[in-house]
Design an enzyme around this catalytic site. Sequence first.
Site, PDB file in Angstrom:
ATOM      1  N   SER A 128     -10.796  24.280 -10.163  1.00  0.00           N
ATOM      2  CA  SER A 128      -9.370  24.809 -10.338  1.00  0.00           C
ATOM      3  C   SER A 128      -9.137  25.213  -8.878  1.00  0.00           C
ATOM      4  O   SER A 128      -7.713  25.382  -8.614  1.00  0.00           O
ATOM      5  CB  SER A 128      -9.463  25.758 -11.140  1.00  0.00           C
ATOM      6  OG  SER A 128     -10.346  26.661 -11.081  1.00  0.00           O
ATOM      7  N   ASN A 160       0.739  -1.363  -0.066  1.00  0.00           N
ATOM      8  CA  ASN A 160      -0.025  -0.023   0.024  1.00  0.00           C
ATOM      9  C   ASN A 160       0.838   1.252   0.043  1.00  0.00           C
ATOM     10  O   ASN A 160       0.355   2.477   0.145  1.00  0.00           O
ATOM     11  CB  ASN A 160      -0.921  -0.038   1.074  1.00  0.00           C
ATOM     12  CG  ASN A 160      -0.266  -0.111   2.347  1.00  0.00           C
ATOM     13  OD1 ASN A 160       0.805  -0.333   2.630  1.00  0.00           O
ATOM     14  ND2 ASN A 160      -1.066  -0.462   3.603  1.00  0.00           N
ATOM     15  N   GLU A 183       2.488  -3.646  10.158  1.00  0.00           N
ATOM     16  CA  GLU A 183       1.201  -3.334   9.417  1.00  0.00           C
ATOM     17  C   GLU A 183       0.308  -3.593  10.589  1.00  0.00           C
ATOM     18  O   GLU A 183      -0.697  -2.868  10.840  1.00  0.00           O
ATOM     19  CB  GLU A 183       0.732  -3.905   8.173  1.00  0.00           C
ATOM     20  CG  GLU A 183       1.225  -3.249   6.924  1.00  0.00           C
ATOM     21  CD  GLU A 183       0.645  -1.870   6.722  1.00  0.00           C
ATOM     22  OE1 GLU A 183      -0.435  -1.452   7.148  1.00  0.00           O
ATOM     23  OE2 GLU A 183       0.952  -1.304   5.616  1.00  0.00           O
ATOM     24  N   ILE A 205       5.220   0.923   5.073  1.00  0.00           N
ATOM     25  CA  ILE A 205       5.533   0.164   6.440  1.00  0.00           C
ATOM     26  C   ILE A 205       5.164  -1.262   6.116  1.00  0.00           C
ATOM     27  O   ILE A 205       4.568  -1.482   5.324  1.00  0.00           O
ATOM     28  CB  ILE A 205       4.063   0.492   7.400  1.00  0.00           C
ATOM     29  CG1 ILE A 205       4.534   1.982   7.939  1.00  0.00           C
ATOM     30  CG2 ILE A 205       4.171  -0.561   8.390  1.00  0.00           C
ATOM     31  CD1 ILE A 205       3.253   2.374   8.538  1.00  0.00           C
ATOM     32  N   ASN A 256       2.718   2.715   1.826  1.00  0.00           N
ATOM     33  CA  ASN A 256       3.010   3.628   2.848  1.00  0.00           C
ATOM     34  C   ASN A 256       4.215   3.435   3.574  1.00  0.00           C
ATOM     35  O   ASN A 256       4.439   4.236   4.876  1.00  0.00           O
ATOM     36  CB  ASN A 256       1.762   3.439   4.034  1.00  0.00           C
ATOM     37  CG  ASN A 256       1.641   2.217   4.571  1.00  0.00           C
ATOM     38  OD1 ASN A 256       2.622   1.423   4.388  1.00  0.00           O
ATOM     39  ND2 ASN A 256       0.686   1.990   5.683  1.00  0.00           N
TER      40      ASN A 256
HETATM   41 CA   LIG Z   1       2.423  -0.895   4.038  1.00  0.00          CA
END
Ligand SMILES: [Ca+2]
Length: 570
Positions: free
Chosen positions: A253, A219, A235, A223, A221
């Site tokens: 905008s 994912n 995780e 980790i 991130n």
């Molecule tokens: Ca992860």
Amino acid sequence: MSPRLFKLTIGFVILAFISSGQAHGVNGGTECAACTLLVSLGEQLAQLHNDTVVDSLFKLCDLLPSTYDIPCRVVVALAAPTLIKVFEEDVNADVACHAIGICRTDPGQKECRIFQKTSTIRRKLDHINPIWKEEIDKHTVKQIRSNICDSLPVLKALCREIYTKLDDHLPVQDLDNDKFSEIKTLRGSYWRGRDCNDGQADFYPGRKPVDDDIVEDSNCNGIMGVDPKSGKSYEELFCKGSRPMGLAILGDSATAHFHIPVNWFTPAEINKDIFKEMPMVIENEFDWPQVSYSTGFMNTSTWKTIEGPTDSLYLRMRQRNLCNHRDYQNIGVNGATTVSMNRTVQYSLARDQKADKPLVVIYSLLGNDVCNGHPDTIDHMTKPAEMKASALSSLKYLDKVLPNGSLVLMTGMVDGRILYDTLANRFHPLGQLNQDVRYRDIYEYLSCLQVSPCNGWLSTNETLRNITSERARQLSEAVKEASQSQMFANFRVEYIDFDFHVVINAWKKQGGKAWELIEPVDGFHPNQFAHALTADYIWKTLEDKFPDEFGKINPNNENILKIFGDQNGY
Ligand SMILES: [Ca+2]
Ligand SMILES: *[C@@H]1O[C@H](CO)[C@@H](O)[C@H](O)[C@H]1NC(C)=O
Ligand SMILES: *[C@@H]1O[C@H](CO)[C@@H](O)[C@H](O)[C@H]1NC(C)=O
Ligand SMILES: *[C@@H]1O[C@H](CO)[C@@H](O)[C@H](O)[C@H]1NC(C)=O
Ligand SMILES: *[C@@H]1O[C@H](CO)[C@@H](O)[C@H](O)[C@H]1NC(C)=O
Ligand SMILES: *[C@@H]1O[C@H](CO)[C@@H](O)[C@H](O)[C@H]1NC(C)=O
Ligand SMILES: *[C@@H]1O[C@H](CO)[C@@H](O)[C@H](O)[C@H]1NC(C)=O
Ligand SMILES: [Ca+2]
Ligand SMILES: [Ca+2]
């Protein structure tokens, strides 16, 4: 001389700010505005450096990055014979662009001008400089008539990318088609968290970790791995019970953070350095989502053409829970309305109802439903019933894609009277050198060409400005009604007003003035300082109204920081 040349090179600037998808006006419209802007810039540079206008324009082209200098020189060379002829006398940019044939007065239309009839600017009168003569002769003989995209190899590549792939607001480079990219611009990681594996479609920011990310970071991130002491995955240890959530914003905008660098239009500040960022700016559609109030995460000191602090809703959510790292999406599209949001824009949001974490979605369309460039502007505003139906359609769509436990936050529209009230009598950057062009003049000029980004608010007619605000108020009410009209299976929906006066008051408290919060070139969008204050305003509103929606502060933040450092950055 092909007007399309202008549109595609330097005219990009004007084109983008006149919000995509709208009519191109009368009397030469967008191209005319671009021409006048450019020639006026050349004229002011000539004044500053005791030069001729054509010399100044050629020198300006030489300052541009390599992709743009050649098309720029072709444009100038094509226009040069006419420019030399008209600038043998004291004329101004309006007259010059009429002479070139880019500006005209269509039957039944009134003539559009920014400047006084004769120029009061003191500069060298034009004549053919032998340095440019060869180039000018070559191009006037050649007369490029075919489509600009095919006539110049450099533009060919650019045109293809920008016109075909960007229409759906998805990343141009995305090998595994998961709607996340490894590159920054062209709807890449400046817009949505960077794809940490662009060869694998089930690895992307925001998903629930695959196999708890024991061996790989699915994912993105940062980790992953297993804690040697407990034998549990990080995780599971640090994120599982922390209610991680991503942030996405659907908007216009103002969401994408439209910003035209003011130093590009300030003759005294023009140098090679400030144009270095031009490719990035164009590839991002003149938007700066990477420093916006919703999804900003970068320091503006990275660039020379923007300044101010960065603060954002994404940063606040990440600060609360580091498991949210890289889980952001900015789905802001210049010119988007409630109707276009439902028809097209929303489909570029990436979220899998089963595989991904819940999402906080901000739905925020601040003005385009009342803003257009038509002379009969009121007739072209969205009607309340249409607004409500489109907003509701969008909510129904979101219920099909958002993971259970998500939150949708809809905002009302702003009251755009603030623009005219604070700027009308101030000098526009184009008029600063000679104190001759005020915002009022620019607004009227764009209205005259029927390319104004907002006839209703950028108008000298106070009654019209009031009517526009009243409609905006009704449309905000329609969005609110849509938000309250039914329950949704997978998210809670809430409505908040978007009161820009709160932002202005916060700024005034720091000793600032209202005009300092508005983009100087377009006189229409909130600038970087306004964005940072808006992040604080919206976040405080959310925390105040929905204190339980974002989970607790993750007690493992410090451990994550210690083990994973910057979590592989962005
Ligand atoms: Ca992860
Ligand atoms: C501008 O340049 C011309 C010659 O190119 C020169 O005669 C004139 O004195 C210059 N004017 C100023 C104000 O420097
Ligand atoms: C941005 O960078 C400047 C200078 O490099 C630094 O002083 C400032 O603290 C940074 N701001 C943030 C928010 O990181
Ligand atoms: C919203 O978009 C969908 C898909 O294009 C369309 O079928 C629907 O009619 C639209 N809703 C409204 C109110 O226009
Ligand atoms: C416009 O609205 C403002 C604020 O409501 C009001 O004070 C003003 O009189 C109105 N002007 C016109 C021309 O209607
Ligand atoms: C101002 O706008 C209103 C609403 O469009 C219109 O009825 C009125 O005639 C306009 N006034 C002027 C002086 O143009
Ligand atoms: C969503 O979650 C709530 C509570 O966790 C549950 O009551 C509800 O049935 C779920 N909805 C769907 C569509 O799964
Ligand atoms: Ca990808
Ligand atoms: Ca991927």
